[in-house]
Scaffold this motif. Structure first.
Motif, mmCIF file in Angstrom:
data_model
loop_
_atom_site.group_PDB
_atom_site.id
_atom_site.type_symbol
_atom_site.label_atom_id
_atom_site.label_comp_id
_atom_site.label_asym_id
_atom_site.label_seq_id
_atom_site.Cartn_x
_atom_site.Cartn_y
_atom_site.Cartn_z
ATOM 1 N N CYS A 49 1.115 -0.801 -0.123
ATOM 2 C CA CYS A 49 -0.259 -0.654 -0.108
ATOM 3 C C CYS A 49 1.012 0.956 0.269
ATOM 4 O O CYS A 49 1.805 1.559 0.465
ATOM 5 C CB CYS A 49 -1.237 0.227 1.230
ATOM 6 N N GLN A 50 0.243 2.346 -1.030
ATOM 7 C CA GLN A 50 1.548 3.588 -0.741
ATOM 8 C C GLN A 50 0.600 4.420 0.299
ATOM 9 O O GLN A 50 1.721 5.404 0.273
ATOM 10 C CB GLN A 50 1.166 3.831 -2.333
ATOM 11 N N GLN A 51 -0.675 4.248 0.392
ATOM 12 C CA GLN A 51 -0.419 5.119 1.636
ATOM 13 C C GLN A 51 -0.866 4.828 2.988
ATOM 14 O O GLN A 51 -2.071 4.628 3.798
ATOM 15 C CB GLN A 51 -1.333 6.238 1.284
ATOM 16 N N CYS A 57 -5.066 1.272 2.351
ATOM 17 C CA CYS A 57 -6.070 2.079 2.357
ATOM 18 C C CYS A 57 -7.267 1.756 1.498
ATOM 19 O O CYS A 57 -8.373 1.999 1.758
ATOM 20 C CB CYS A 57 -4.957 3.319 1.817
ATOM 21 N N GLY A 58 -6.490 0.529 1.118
ATOM 22 C CA GLY A 58 -7.590 0.109 0.085
ATOM 23 C C GLY A 58 -7.986 1.222 -1.082
ATOM 24 O O GLY A 58 -9.058 0.825 -2.148
ATOM 25 N N GLN A 59 -6.953 2.372 -1.239
ATOM 26 C CA GLN A 59 -7.816 3.157 -2.141
ATOM 27 C C GLN A 59 -6.447 2.713 -3.461
ATOM 28 O O GLN A 59 -7.336 4.186 -4.706
ATOM 29 C CB GLN A 59 -8.051 4.877 -1.313
ATOM 30 N N CYS A 60 -5.450 3.292 -3.208
ATOM 31 C CA CYS A 60 -4.573 3.470 -3.444
ATOM 32 C C CYS A 60 -4.037 2.305 -4.857
ATOM 33 O O CYS A 60 -5.087 1.915 -4.834
ATOM 34 C CB CYS A 60 -2.913 3.515 -2.546
ATOM 35 N N CYS A 63 -3.049 -0.529 -4.071
ATOM 36 C CA CYS A 63 -4.403 -1.397 -2.922
ATOM 37 C C CYS A 63 -5.216 -2.560 -4.672
ATOM 38 O O CYS A 63 -5.943 -3.128 -3.698
ATOM 39 C CB CYS A 63 -4.894 -0.684 -1.951
#
Ligand code: ZN
Length: 163
Positions: A49-51, A57-60, A63
């Motif tokens: 994950c990048q954040q 985060c599930g959003q990047c 993810c």
């Protein structure tokens, strides 16, 4: 998903990932059916994950690719019978390249004790000289079958109870 009995271990490892202090070779131990595979998956997603905060985060982009099982820097080896030297060499080649998403590269080896001796020796190379941001997550319910040299180069989780 993380099973409740692995929650605190996951939190601890997550803190170390955020601090950049995670050991590059982790061996997840425990009886079959404990959820080691799921734990390894979650850790991999977290590493990539990048954040990541307390959770990934599930959003990047990372993810999203991970959730779609198409992350280019994530590899898994699994075999019901035996993991051969070719499997390990192939993975080693992939890991030696640049991370495509400029983050971590993660290899999970499920049931690592099914590696042949030559497969184990091939893995040692990667364990001894992991590339930048490379993580190896091994799971095993029969660690006594792993080569001592593999065992000694991995951090065991949960840690062995002493005394
Ligand atoms: Zn993310």
């Amino acid at each position: 998903m993380i099973y409740p009995w692995f929650e605190s271990l996951f939190q601890q490892l997550g803190e170390r990932i955020r601090a950049g202090q995670l050991h590059h070779g982790l061996l997840l131990l425990g009886p079959q059916g404990l959820g080691k595979q799921e734990l390894a998956q979650e850790l991999a997603g977290y590493l990539l994950c990048q954040q990541a905060q307390a959770q990934r985060c599930g959003q990047c982009q990372s993810c999203k690719l991970f959730n779609a099982a198409s992350h280019p820097d994530f590899y898994q080896i699994q075999s019901d019978k035996q993991i051969g030297v070719d499997d390990i060499r192939q993975a080693g080649t992939k890991l030696s390249g640049m991370a495509q998403l400029s983050g971590a590269k993660v290899l999970i080896i499920h049931q690592a004790h099914t590696m042949t001796e030559s497969a184990s020796n091939a893995l040692l190379k990667t364990l001894e000289e992991p590339g930048q941001g490379t993580y190896l997550l091994l799971t095993s319910n029969k660690p006594e079958r792993l080569l001592a040299t593999i065992l000694s180069r991995c951090e065991k989780n949960p840690p062995a109870k002493t005394g």
